[in-house]
Design an enzyme around this catalytic site. Structure first.
Site, mmCIF file in Angstrom:
data_model
loop_
_atom_site.group_PDB
_atom_site.id
_atom_site.type_symbol
_atom_site.label_atom_id
_atom_site.label_comp_id
_atom_site.label_asym_id
_atom_site.label_seq_id
_atom_site.Cartn_x
_atom_site.Cartn_y
_atom_site.Cartn_z
ATOM 1 N N LEU A 145 0.849 -1.196 0.000
ATOM 2 C CA LEU A 145 0.000 0.000 0.000
ATOM 3 C C LEU A 145 0.885 1.246 0.000
ATOM 4 O O LEU A 145 0.875 2.029 0.943
ATOM 5 C CB LEU A 145 -0.904 -0.017 1.230
ATOM 6 C CG LEU A 145 -2.324 -0.517 0.983
ATOM 7 C CD1 LEU A 145 -3.065 -0.707 2.299
ATOM 8 C CD2 LEU A 145 -3.094 0.450 0.105
ATOM 9 N N HIS A 146 1.667 1.409 -1.063
ATOM 10 C CA HIS A 146 2.569 2.566 -1.166
ATOM 11 C C HIS A 146 1.769 3.798 -1.571
ATOM 12 O O HIS A 146 0.555 3.723 -1.762
ATOM 13 C CB HIS A 146 3.699 2.270 -2.161
ATOM 14 C CG HIS A 146 3.230 2.096 -3.569
ATOM 15 N ND1 HIS A 146 3.789 2.758 -4.626
ATOM 16 C CD2 HIS A 146 2.236 1.344 -4.087
ATOM 17 C CE1 HIS A 146 3.158 2.410 -5.742
ATOM 18 N NE2 HIS A 146 2.227 1.555 -5.437
ATOM 19 N N ALA A 147 2.448 4.934 -1.719
ATOM 20 C CA ALA A 147 1.726 6.194 -1.902
ATOM 21 C C ALA A 147 0.752 6.161 -3.077
ATOM 22 O O ALA A 147 -0.394 6.584 -2.957
ATOM 23 C CB ALA A 147 2.721 7.342 -2.072
#
Lengths: 89, 591
Positions: A14-16
């Site tokens: 769940l990166h940017a």
């Protein structure tokens, strides 16, 4: 309230970029969206909350959604995660 | 005024001088200023106003960056807008103002500290780094609290930008302004985002100065010498004159270079050659074109892996390749697949240390061991090929079997894309690099399998002469004009001609006037090089006859040593074309 367990499968977690997609999608529903990971629960409409979960690939999370459009919201959010946020890996 | 000279790393050549602009880094306050209960509502309104202003700023910046530098650079502002509108952020700020009866500045500072701590406690490096995004947004709000400070400098005043460090979002915005004459930072190095942007925008820059921010004040006059990596603060008149002269010389040189851009790349006897650029960033395309490049002959895709903490996704690749293809169109773009392994390692790939990296698991060998990564890259290149100006280049092939395996994967990926109804160029040319001597010896057979070959002379010479050019004890043996090297390259070029297929040279030999003329004498017509050298190669080509070059080179091939060949070629060429090797300006200072 709907309570669903799901695994983060895309490589980057769940990166940017994925978090932006998640929040934008969650915001389309009036239901409240919470994410729980390892006992920490955060607001799924908060990008800061999501980033501080540090959900990397393989993390198990729980979606807790409640409200009038909870069914549709859960369906869309699960689809986004299962489609690896439209990322290829 | 104190005169100070500081040494740093010159990351973008040229000289700039002007007044210092120190962007106000918000130093978050540690002072809690109390307000009365009746002032709380007003303070909350002040905060909300600042947030509204910040939102307007971010939207504006996002649009500007998207237009100028593409979506992959503007994405960061989507994330920042969501942070700005994050419900937990706003409630947190308002709660502090209400409960502690304090100014918004205090609330922002306290919140920044909280998030810093929170992110610091995460055990994943990528997520830990996100604290800088939160600070970035809080800083913007902080600045906007003060209506006067909102516009920190009237745009239109040319200045030298001095700062501790630039966040990527800031670098894009600040360097994109025409008023930024030069850049000097405490932090950063040659491969930092700021350095890359400065080079592509032709802004002189010196980074890694350690503590220039401790030495200058706003309004000081500074000289930034990006060529030699020096910054001079408040120089006396004599020094100023000296650098003014140096600046004029360099600027003239650049102008001379630009002037050649519209000249046709033809020899005196009207033989057309093509001069392409070796680059590693889509941002460099425009600069390359302005120097006369007719396309990108070598796009090194490694930086895509360098810019993310984890592995790039297909979409990451695609964003870069699409932009590259669009910027270069209608000219061609040769995308080289990952050339990594050995000494050029990447932390996220977990490549094992090898005793002999140059002979180890590198380039296509690595790709064939990591097919998932390879497929991702091939899919993205194909998806970017709809304009029909994209080509694929496979590095470090040693034997035909590798090409067969690559083609097999390639066809599989194509079939996959057809099933998905994705648009791509069905006839996308596939080529291989000739850099292993074995591949050079097999060129005729290799050409039955591929559409073109590109000779990487740097590696080819090292492998062929068994010389590590970075080893000071043996580097004297590294000789591009070694007769054995020339025979090998000649045979590659001739094999390609016989097969009726294209051959390109993309090593440093293509950028050296003498070597380039020799290659032209062998029949080479396509040269790819660092774009800064295109003007001088064009000039050399325009001042010789291809016929003469052919004759001289065929005679030179009877000689025994690199030195004899060099002397003979220079002499014979100069007798007929005295202009060839003249190039105004300090060519050696170019990067």
């Amino acid at each position: 309230m709907i309570d669903k367990k799901i695994m983060i499968r895309n490589k980057l977690g769940l990166h940017a970029r994925a978090a932006v997609k998640f929040v934008n999608l969650a915001n389309r529903f009036s239901s409240s969206v919470k994410i729980e990971k390892n006992g920490t629960e955060i607001d799924g409409k908060s990008i800061l909350g999501i980033l501080t979960l540090a959900a990397t690939q393989g993390s198990e999370i729980r979606l807790l959604v409640s409200g009038k459009d909870e069914e549709a919201a859960v369906r869309s959010l699960l689809e986004l995660i299962n489609n690896r946020f439209d990322e290829k890996e | 005024m104190d005169i100070v000279r500081l040494r740093g790393i010159g990351v973008s050549p040229g000289i700039a001088m002007g007044d210092v602009l120190l962007p106000k880094l918000v130093i978050f306050t540690s002072r809690k200023e109390a307000i009365s209960a009746s002032e709380v509502e007003g303070e909350l309104e002040r905060l909300r106003l600042a947030i509204r202003r910040t939102k307007a700023d971010l939207v504006q910046v996002r649009e500007k960056i998207r237009e100028k530098m593409g979506k992959e650079n503007s994405f960061i502002f989507d994330a920042h807008l969501l942070i700005l509108e994050d419900p937990t952020l706003l409630t947190g700020l308002e709660t502090i103002i209400r409960e502690e009866k304090s100014r918004a500045e205090w609330a922002l500072s306290k919140t920044n500290g909280r998030y810093e701590q929170l992110f610091e406690s995460l055990n994943d490096d990528y997520f830990r780094q996100r604290k800088s995004d939160v600070s970035d947004v809080l800083t913007r709000i902080y600045r906007n609290l003060d209506a006067q400070r909102e516009k920190e400098q009237p745009p239109g005043t040319p200045h030298i930008l001095v700062s501790h460090e630039l966040l990527p979002s800031e670098a894009a915005v600040r360097l994109g302004r025409e008023t930024t004459l030069g850049v000097a930072l405490d932090m950063g190095g040659v491969t930092s985002h700021t350095a890359i942007l400065a080079r592509s925008l032709n802004i002189p820059a010196v980074l890694g100065l350690r503590n220039i921010t401790g030495h200058v004040r706003e309004g000081d006059f500074v000289i930034v010498d990006g060529t030699d990596g020096e910054v001079i603060i408040n120089p006396p008149a004599a020094v100023r004159r000296e650098f003014q002269a140096k600046k004029e010389k360099y600027d003239n040189y650049r102008r001379e270079l630009q002037k050649t851009a519209h000249l046709k790349p033809v020899t005196l006897d009207r033989v057309r050659v093509r001069l392409l650029a070796n680059i590693e960033l889509p941002e460099e395309v425009r600069m390359a074109m302005s120097l006369g490049a007719e396309g990108v002959g070598l796009f090194r895709s490694e930086f895509i892996y360098l810019r993310t903490a984890s592995l790039p996704s297909e979409e990451d690749h695609l964003a870069i390749y699409s932009r590259l293809a669009a910027e270069a169109a209608p000219h061609p773009v040769y995308i080289r697949t990952l050339d990594i392994g050995g000494e050029k390692s990447l932390p996220q790939l977990n490549i094992e240390q090898e005793p002999n990296p140059a002979l180890g698991l590198r380039a296509v060998r690595f790709s064939l061991m990591n097919k998932g990564l390879f497929r991702t890259q091939l899919r993205a290149i194909l998806r970017a090929s709809a304009r029909k100006n994209v080509r694929i280049l496979i590095p470090m092939v040693t034997e035909v079997e590798e090409i067969i395996e690559v083609k097999d994967i390639f066809e599989g990926v194509k079939a996959e894309l057809r099933r998905e109804n994705a648009k791509f160029d069905e006839n996308i040319p596939l080529g291989v690099m000739i850099e292993v001597p074995a591949a050079a010896a097999l060129t005729d057979l290799i050409l039955r399998e591929v559409d073109y070959v590109s000779v990487g002379t740097n590696d080819l010479i090292q492998y062929f002469l068994a010389v590590d050019r970075s080893n000071e004890f043996v580097s004297y043996l590294y000789k591009p004009l070694h007769p054995a090297v020339l025979r090998l390259i000649r045979s590659v070029i001739q094999s390609a001609q016989k097969a009726g297929k294209e051959v390109t040279v993309c090593g440093e030999m293509a950028a050296d006037p003498l070597s380039a003329i020799v290659l032209m004498g062998f029949g080479l017509r396509t040269f790819s090089m660092n774009p800064i050298f295109i003007p001088r190669i064009k000039k050399a080509m325009r001042s010789v006859e291809s016929k003469t070059a052919e004759l001289i080179v065929s005679e030179a091939m009877k000689l025994r040593s690199a030195q004899e060949i060099e002397e003979y070629v220079i002499e014979e060429i100069l007798v007929r074309h005295p202009q060839v090797f003249l190039m105004g300006g300090p060519a050696h200072t170019a990067p």
